[in-house]
Design an enzyme around this catalytic site. Structure first.
Site, PDB file in Angstrom:
ATOM      1  CE  LYS A  29      -9.134  -3.062  -1.305  1.00 27.15           C
ATOM      2  NZ  LYS A  29      -9.091  -3.765  -2.433  1.00 27.15           N
ATOM      3  NE  ARG A  80      -3.989  -2.296   0.369  1.00 28.38           N
ATOM      4  CZ  ARG A  80      -4.415  -2.665  -0.612  1.00 28.38           C
ATOM      5  NH1 ARG A  80      -3.853  -2.624  -2.079  1.00 28.38           N
ATOM      6  NH2 ARG A  80      -5.102  -3.965  -0.415  1.00 28.38           N
TER       7      ARG A  80
END
Length: 109
Positions: free
Chosen positions: A94, A58
């Site tokens: 996320k 991420r």
């Protein structure tokens, strides 16, 4: 790992200069515990899993071109090791929500 990431970015900058290209790397780094192992019977592959790996991914996917992005805890450790750290601010990650992230801008001279 951060030194290696910086060296890759510098190497790519030299390649771009010599070849008149504008390739850019985007790198994300995190640190922590992982699980590693070999999977597959016919075609064995070594792989790593865990939250640390997911967050590093991420850091890459939410990053800006030409930057090395890290988590807050990783930034604190790198700063202690002489790296120049720049606070990026909160980024939506996320599965994690908003995380404060940092850019690594090389080492202090």
């Amino acid at each position: 790992m951060a030194d290696y990431a910086q060296a890759m970015m510098q190497g790519l900058a030299r390649i771009n200069k010599d070849s008149f290209n504008d390739f850019q790397l985007s790198i994300g780094i995190n640190h922590g515990p992982i699980v590693a192992g070999v999977i597959g019977a016919k075609k064995p592959q070594y792989d790593i899993w865990g939250n640390t790996v997911n967050v590093a991914s991420r850091m890459y996917s939410t990053n800006l071109p030409g930057k090395l992005q890290v988590t807050e805890h990783t930034a604190m450790i790198l700063e202690e090791q002489g790296f120049l750290i720049e606070k990026r601010g909160e980024v939506f990650v996320k599965g994690k929500g908003n995380l404060v992230t940092y850019f690594v801008n090389g080492r202090a001279r």
